[in-house]
Design a protein around this motif. Structure first.
Motif, short mmCIF file in Angstrom:
data_model
loop_
_atom_site.label_atom_id
_atom_site.label_comp_id
_atom_site.label_asym_id
_atom_site.label_seq_id
_atom_site.Cartn_x
_atom_site.Cartn_y
_atom_site.Cartn_z
N SER A 134 0.92 -1.04 -0.03
CA SER A 134 0.42 0.05 -0.27
C SER A 134 0.67 1.49 0.05
N ALA A 135 1.98 1.49 0.25
CA ALA A 135 3.15 2.63 0.04
C ALA A 135 3.71 2.94 -0.99
N ASN A 136 3.26 1.62 -2.34
CA ASN A 136 4.10 1.60 -4.10
C ASN A 136 3.33 2.93 -4.25
N PRO A 137 3.02 4.03 -5.18
CA PRO A 137 1.96 4.87 -5.00
C PRO A 137 1.17 4.48 -6.43
N GLN A 139 -1.23 2.74 -4.65
CA GLN A 139 -2.52 4.01 -4.56
C GLN A 139 -2.87 4.30 -5.05
N GLU A 140 -1.96 4.87 -6.22
CA GLU A 140 -3.25 5.06 -7.47
C GLU A 140 -4.26 4.27 -8.09
N THR A 168 -5.54 1.39 -5.97
CA THR A 168 -6.40 1.47 -5.00
C THR A 168 -7.62 2.93 -4.89
N ASN A 169 -6.71 4.26 -5.30
CA ASN A 169 -7.83 5.29 -5.00
C ASN A 169 -8.52 5.06 -6.47
N SER A 212 -8.39 -1.59 -0.08
CA SER A 212 -6.99 -1.87 0.44
C SER A 212 -6.28 -3.17 0.85
#
Length: 185
Positions: free
Chosen positions: A66-69, A72-73, A75-76, A98
């Protein structure tokens, strides 16, 4: 690629979706299907926007957390889509996405990097991510050809890096190794 992705989503969706009281049971299968679609479109968007280094790092499979940009993108994008299409609360959608996305991407990239798994190959993945757009596919292959010589990607020693070299590299070390060598990751 979509079929394999859908199978992986089904595999990891039980706890995050089916067993999740915040997601109505009548939406379970549609939520899982939308999750797969959103992941695919997010990867496709990365390819179309020319963000090959982020895509390469993700495909290499080294930091699927979940720390990988990139994670994250994705997931969003998935949680936004679930909220919009199914009326899920933001917290329910983010929670489900998530918990699933790192597992799904980890499995997907594991298959892409497994030289013994022929369900994914570079030409199919490039074609899927570029929607068969030959100009975009050519752009990715041109990038591989342009930078490939300096990274030792000319596997058949013919003086150029092309699909034959990519296929040989895929067989020898997976898609992640091809893109990892290309982008120095």
């Amino acid at each position: 690629m979509l079929e394999q992705l859908a199978q992986i989503v089904q595999q990891f969706g039980n706890d995050a979706v089916v067993q999740n009281d915040a997601i109505p049971n009548e939406h379970n299968q549609a939520v899982l299907q939308e999750t797969g679609n959103s992941i695919f479109y997010s990867l496709q968007k990365m390819a179309s926007e020319g963000d090959l280094s982020q895509l390469a790092a993700l495909l290499q499979g080294n930091n699927i957390s979940s720390a990988n940009p990139a994670v994250q993108e994705i997931t969003n994008n998935v949680s936004g889509s679930l909220t919009e299409k199914f009326g899920l609360s933001s917290s329910a959608a983010i929670g489900a996405a998530s918990s699933m996305i790192p597992q799904i991407l980890g499995s997907l990239m594991g298959k892409a990097n497994d030289k013994n798994d022929s369900s994914f190959n570079i030409s199919d993945i490039i074609a899927a991510l570029t929607s068969g757009n030959s100009a975009q596919s050519s752009g990715i292959m041109e990038a591989i050809n342009k930078y490939g010589m300096q990274f030792g990607l000319d596997q058949n020693a013919d003086g150029k890096v092309d699909l034959e070299d990519a296929m040989a590299l895929t067989k020898n070390g997976g898609l992640g190794s091809v893109l990892g060598k290309l982008f120095g990751k």
